[in-house]
Design an enzyme around this catalytic site. Structure first.
Site, PDB file in Angstrom:
ATOM      1  N   GLN A 249       1.146  -1.423  -0.020  1.00 21.62           N
ATOM      2  CA  GLN A 249       0.219  -0.067  -0.088  1.00 21.62           C
ATOM      3  C   GLN A 249       0.790   1.148  -0.239  1.00 21.62           C
ATOM      4  OE1 GLN A 249      -3.341   0.309  -0.380  1.00 21.62           O
ATOM      5  NE2 GLN A 249      -2.835  -1.906  -1.583  1.00 21.62           N
ATOM      6  N   HIS A 252       2.291   3.248  -3.029  1.00 22.83           N
ATOM      7  CA  HIS A 252       0.902   3.745  -3.972  1.00 22.83           C
ATOM      8  C   HIS A 252       1.523   5.882  -4.405  1.00 22.83           C
ATOM      9  CE1 HIS A 252      -3.213   2.398  -4.848  1.00 22.83           C
ATOM     10  NE2 HIS A 252      -3.106   1.789  -3.726  1.00 22.83           N
ATOM     11  N   GLU A 319      -8.495   4.587   5.234  1.00 22.57           N
ATOM     12  CA  GLU A 319      -9.447   4.233   4.425  1.00 22.57           C
ATOM     13  C   GLU A 319      -9.534   2.453   4.069  1.00 22.57           C
ATOM     14  OE1 GLU A 319      -7.276   4.833   0.876  1.00 22.57           O
ATOM     15  OE2 GLU A 319      -8.952   4.471  -0.336  1.00 22.57           O
ATOM     16  N   HIS A 320      -8.528   1.862   4.795  1.00 26.04           N
ATOM     17  CA  HIS A 320      -8.325   0.213   4.160  1.00 26.04           C
ATOM     18  C   HIS A 320      -7.890  -0.041   5.356  1.00 26.04           C
ATOM     19  CE1 HIS A 320      -6.375   1.081  -0.059  1.00 26.04           C
ATOM     20  NE2 HIS A 320      -7.883   0.896  -0.150  1.00 26.04           N
ATOM     21  N   ASP A 353      -8.644  -4.288  -4.122  1.00 22.64           N
ATOM     22  CA  ASP A 353      -8.459  -2.553  -4.741  1.00 22.64           C
ATOM     23  C   ASP A 353      -9.044  -3.593  -6.440  1.00 22.64           C
ATOM     24  OD1 ASP A 353      -7.074  -1.402  -3.081  1.00 22.64           O
ATOM     25  OD2 ASP A 353      -5.338  -1.718  -3.469  1.00 22.64           O
ATOM     26  N   HIS A 412     -46.853  30.618   6.214  1.00 31.46           N
ATOM     27  CA  HIS A 412     -46.402  29.786   6.437  1.00 31.46           C
ATOM     28  C   HIS A 412     -48.750  29.515   7.110  1.00 31.46           C
ATOM     29  CE1 HIS A 412     -42.942  29.269   5.528  1.00 31.46           C
ATOM     30  NE2 HIS A 412     -42.728  28.129   5.458  1.00 31.46           N
TER      31      HIS A 412
HETATM   32  N1  LIG Z   1      -8.787   6.813  -2.038  1.00 30.14           N
HETATM   33  C1  LIG Z   1      -9.193   5.811  -3.074  1.00 30.14           C
HETATM   34  O1  LIG Z   1     -10.019   4.980  -3.235  1.00 30.14           O
HETATM   35  C2  LIG Z   1      -8.413   6.429  -3.752  1.00 30.14           C
HETATM   36  C3  LIG Z   1      -8.224   4.914  -5.097  1.00 30.14           C
HETATM   37  C4  LIG Z   1      -7.495   4.894  -6.336  1.00 30.14           C
HETATM   38  C5  LIG Z   1      -6.677   6.079  -5.771  1.00 30.14           C
HETATM   39  N2  LIG Z   1      -6.120   6.772  -4.822  1.00 30.14           N
HETATM   40  C6  LIG Z   1      -5.152   7.331  -5.034  1.00 30.14           C
HETATM   41  O2  LIG Z   1      -5.513   8.330  -6.414  1.00 30.14           O
HETATM   42  C7  LIG Z   1      -4.296   8.751  -6.850  1.00 30.14           C
HETATM   43  C8  LIG Z   1      -3.506   8.579  -7.656  1.00 30.14           C
HETATM   44  O3  LIG Z   1      -2.787   9.260  -7.762  1.00 30.14           O
HETATM   45  P1  LIG Z   1      -1.257  10.182  -9.535  1.00 30.14           P
HETATM   46  O4  LIG Z   1      -1.159  11.312  -9.538  1.00 30.14           O
HETATM   47  O5  LIG Z   1      -0.779   8.814  -9.923  1.00 30.14           O
HETATM   48  O6  LIG Z   1      -3.288  10.355 -10.371  1.00 30.14           O
HETATM   49  P2  LIG Z   1      -3.624  10.852 -10.167  1.00 30.14           P
HETATM   50  O7  LIG Z   1      -4.583  11.003 -11.648  1.00 30.14           O
HETATM   51  O8  LIG Z   1      -4.413  11.458  -9.591  1.00 30.14           O
HETATM   52  O9  LIG Z   1      -3.202  12.385 -10.948  1.00 30.14           O
HETATM   53  C9  LIG Z   1      -3.001  12.767 -12.481  1.00 30.14           C
HETATM   54  C10 LIG Z   1      -2.690  14.353 -12.342  1.00 30.14           C
HETATM   55  O10 LIG Z   1      -1.908  15.223 -11.282  1.00 30.14           O
HETATM   56  C11 LIG Z   1      -2.388  15.707 -11.886  1.00 30.14           C
HETATM   57  N3  LIG Z   1      -0.855  16.924 -11.066  1.00 30.14           N
HETATM   58  C12 LIG Z   1      -0.290  16.153 -11.404  1.00 30.14           C
HETATM   59  N4  LIG Z   1       1.159  17.128 -10.649  1.00 30.14           N
HETATM   60  C13 LIG Z   1       0.631  18.033 -10.100  1.00 30.14           C
HETATM   61  C14 LIG Z   1       0.606  19.682 -10.004  1.00 30.14           C
HETATM   62  N5  LIG Z   1       1.856  20.086  -9.187  1.00 30.14           N
HETATM   63  N6  LIG Z   1      -0.640  20.783  -9.381  1.00 30.14           N
HETATM   64  C15 LIG Z   1      -1.003  20.622 -10.381  1.00 30.14           C
HETATM   65  N7  LIG Z   1      -1.778  18.940 -11.466  1.00 30.14           N
HETATM   66  C16 LIG Z   1      -1.165  18.489 -11.354  1.00 30.14           C
HETATM   67  C17 LIG Z   1      -1.991  16.371 -13.531  1.00 30.14           C
HETATM   68  O11 LIG Z   1      -2.938  17.033 -14.219  1.00 30.14           O
HETATM   69  C18 LIG Z   1      -1.709  14.732 -13.462  1.00 30.14           C
HETATM   70  O12 LIG Z   1      -2.867  14.682 -14.880  1.00 30.14           O
HETATM   71  C19 LIG Z   1      -2.779   8.107  -5.030  1.00 30.14           C
HETATM   72  O13 LIG Z   1      -3.056   9.453  -4.322  1.00 30.14           O
HETATM   73  C20 LIG Z   1      -3.475   7.056  -4.926  1.00 30.14           C
HETATM   74  O14 LIG Z   1      -3.110   6.435  -3.876  1.00 30.14           O
HETATM   75  C21 LIG Z   1      -6.954   7.153  -4.186  1.00 30.14           C
HETATM   76  N1  LIG Z   2      -5.922   0.977  -2.665  1.00 33.40           N
HETATM   77  C1  LIG Z   2      -6.686   1.918  -3.923  1.00 33.40           C
HETATM   78  C2  LIG Z   2      -8.336   1.858  -3.692  1.00 33.40           C
HETATM   79  O1  LIG Z   2      -7.563   3.236  -2.162  1.00 33.40           O
HETATM   80  C3  LIG Z   2      -7.935   1.353  -5.390  1.00 33.40           C
HETATM   81  C4  LIG Z   2      -6.186   0.680  -5.739  1.00 33.40           C
HETATM   82  C5  LIG Z   2      -6.807  -0.136  -7.056  1.00 33.40           C
HETATM   83  N2  LIG Z   2      -5.054  -0.395  -7.205  1.00 33.40           N
HETATM   84  C6  LIG Z   2      -4.697  -0.012  -6.034  1.00 33.40           C
HETATM   85  N3  LIG Z   2      -4.789   0.708  -5.306  1.00 33.40           N
END
Ligand SMILES: NC(=O)c1ccc[n+]([C@@H]2O[C@H](COP(=O)([O-])OP(=O)(O)OC[C@H]3O[C@@H](n4cnc5c(N)ncnc54)[C@H](O)[C@@H]3O)[C@@H](O)[C@H]2O)c1
Ligand SMILES: N[C@H](CO)Cc1c[nH]c[nH+]1
Length: 435
Positions: A249, A252, A319-320, A353, A412
């Site tokens: 995890q 991520h 979250e998890h 996930d 009313h």
């Molecule tokens: N809570 C949940 O259910 C869950 C599930 C899956 C993933 N996640 C989270 O999703 C996130 C995915 O993040 P990611 O970054 O890989 O992808 P993302 O798609 O969330 O973000 C990418 C985007 O961020 C923008 N970005 C990057 N740097 C920037 C900056 N400095 N200023 C403005 N915009 C900017 C860009 O435009 C890019 O398209 C991780 O934090 C992961 O933990 C959460």
């Molecule tokens: N753990 C995320 C939910 O927070 C979802 C995900 C998909 N694959 C990996 N992670």
């Protein structure tokens, strides 16, 4: 006993929140003013992409053809599980009507939101499974107009497997836009799409903040930002599995907290020794993410007993939440604050996930104190209705008139008076008890 920190994190989810808010507000304002062109400008600046934004049917089919058959089968398997879980959720919600007093019938209806914007993250990793979780669940809820967006890879566009998945699950339109610009496009109805009634899906801190700022103007599922995970483990837990699950995890992102709560110091020490070795063995990007997350956000805490572990876990509201401890039913009944719970070592967060069925879009940063994760219910409005016969209206009108006058709301009160006069001419009512 007070909690004993064997490892304490120098950072929390609140670190850098102010700066994130400033950045996101500026992008949202620019795009609201500048429309499609401003969104394109940010796609170029942040994601080095200047290609088409709305995918055509030909592009969707060409991308889908690139996805290997075995992976297509896996995606269909995961889609089927998520769909069946979502259907069971939908069936747990029912329309009803009830006659509260003779002649007064009231009811509830669950109505799906009309227009949905699904964010599918794709910055560091290609979150194919997030397309399954968001789009499938919207479809099962009965939403008619589903837009999905995901970050394009520099100069190339969205990962073909994400395109295949969003299409399979029922997206009506796919936008090659990530981050705040993707969220803004769906909220404001850019590139020919209908403005979203609700924005759903996980993402990094920029995505989560954009949804938070837009909430009110549009609905959102919840605050689903950088992933966090907590493991509750006792002396019987396998230290290697605990360590692997923490590292799994932490990969991520640099800001993904993982926490271990245990009542066994020997287990904690073994896990503390194992984690850096497992991180060091990851491919480079994953290693850098997990290493930073472990250094800056991870905590290992020694508790007196399982009651103290459970109480501390509820305070984190992760979250998890994983339990690798004896007596899973005790934990299931005792724990109150988490997005999704994983009981026993035979399941793990990665199963949820990717493929097991319950949704992986879950509340982060303590939001599990007040909400669960994405579900069919998040896409549905629970609305109410009522109708009455004239006899049924009578006691309601009398009470309404008197309560309204007590409140000082004469207008009313008169809407009740006028009906009583119309339906029961010649009858006198005591509607002015506040003298
Ligand atoms: N809570 C949940 O259910 C869950 C599930 C899956 C993933 N996640 C989270 O999703 C996130 C995915 O993040 P990611 O970054 O890989 O992808 P993302 O798609 O969330 O973000 C990418 C985007 O961020 C923008 N970005 C990057 N740097 C920037 C900056 N400095 N200023 C403005 N915009 C900017 C860009 O435009 C890019 O398209 C991780 O934090 C992961 O933990 C959460
Ligand atoms: N753990 C995320 C939910 O927070 C979802 C995900 C998909 N694959 C990996 N992670």
């Amino acid at each position: 006993m007070a909690l004993r920190y064997l490892k304490k994190a120098p950072k929390t989810a609140a670190t850098d929140a102010g700066e994130t808010r400033r950045i996101v507000q500026k992008i949202l304002d620019d795009i609201e003013q500048g429309g499609d062109e401003a969104a394109r400008k940010y796609a170029l600046e942040l994601d080095k992409y200047d290609g088409d934004i709305v995918l055509t049917r030909d592009e969707i089919e060409a991308a889908s053809a690139q996805v290997p058959q075995l992976l297509q089968d896996d995606i269909r398997f995961a889609h089927d599980n998520v769909q069946r879980f979502a259907r069971a959720q939908r069936d747990s919600l029912r329309d009803f009507s009830v006659e509260l007093i003779p002649g007064l019938t009231t009811g509830q209806r669950a109505i799906p939101c009309r227009s949905v914007g699904c964010y599918v993250p794709g910055g560091r990793y290609s979150h194919v499974a997030s397309a399954i979780m968001t789009v499938t669940t919207a479809k099962v809820a009965g939403c008619q107009n589903i837009t999905a967006c995901s970050p394009p890879r520099p100069g190339v566009g969205i990962n073909p497997a994400i395109i295949f998945t969003a299409d399979l699950c029922g997206a009506d339109r796919i936008l090659s836009l990530g981050g705040v610009q993707g969220i803004a496009a769906m909220a404001y109805g850019l590139f020919g799409s209908a403005p979203a009634d609700i924005l759903v899906g996980p993402g990094n801190q920029f995505v989560a903040e954009a949804k938070r700022i837009l909430f009110g103007r549009v609905g959102i599922d919840m605050f689903a930002g950088p992933t966090d995970s907590l493991i509750l483990a006792d002396a019987g837990a396998d230290p290697m599995l605990v360590a692997a699950d923490l590292v799994g995890q932490a990969e991520h992102g640099y800001n993904s907290p993982v926490w271990l709560l245990t009542d066994d110091q020997a287990l904690a020490n073994k896990v503390l020794a194992l984690v850096p070795r497992l991180i060091a063995d990851l491919p480079e990007v994953n290693r850098l993410n997990a290493d930073a997350a472990w250094r800056d956000y991870a905590e290992v805490i020694l508790c007196a007993d399982r009651e103290e572990m459970a109480a501390a876990s509820d305070d984190y509201a992760p979250e998890h939440l994983t339990v690798q401890a004896a007596d899973p039913d005790w934990w299931l009944n005792r724990l109150q604050c988490y997005g999704s719970l994983f009981l026993g070592e035979e399941t793990t967060v990665a199963f949820g996930d990717k493929a097991s069925g319950p949704n992986h879009v879950l509340p982060t940063s303590g939001a599990a104190r007040y909400t669960g994760g994405l579900s069919v219910h998040k896409y549905m409005k629970l609305v109410t209705w009522q109708r009455a016969t004239r006899e049924g209206a009578r006691p309601i009108a009398e009470a309404t008139a008197r309560i309204s006058r007590l409140e000082g709301m004469e207008g009313h009160a008169r809407t009740a008076d006028i009906r009583l006069k119309k339906y029961f001419p010649g009858t006198s009512f005591d509607l002015d008890v506040i003298k």
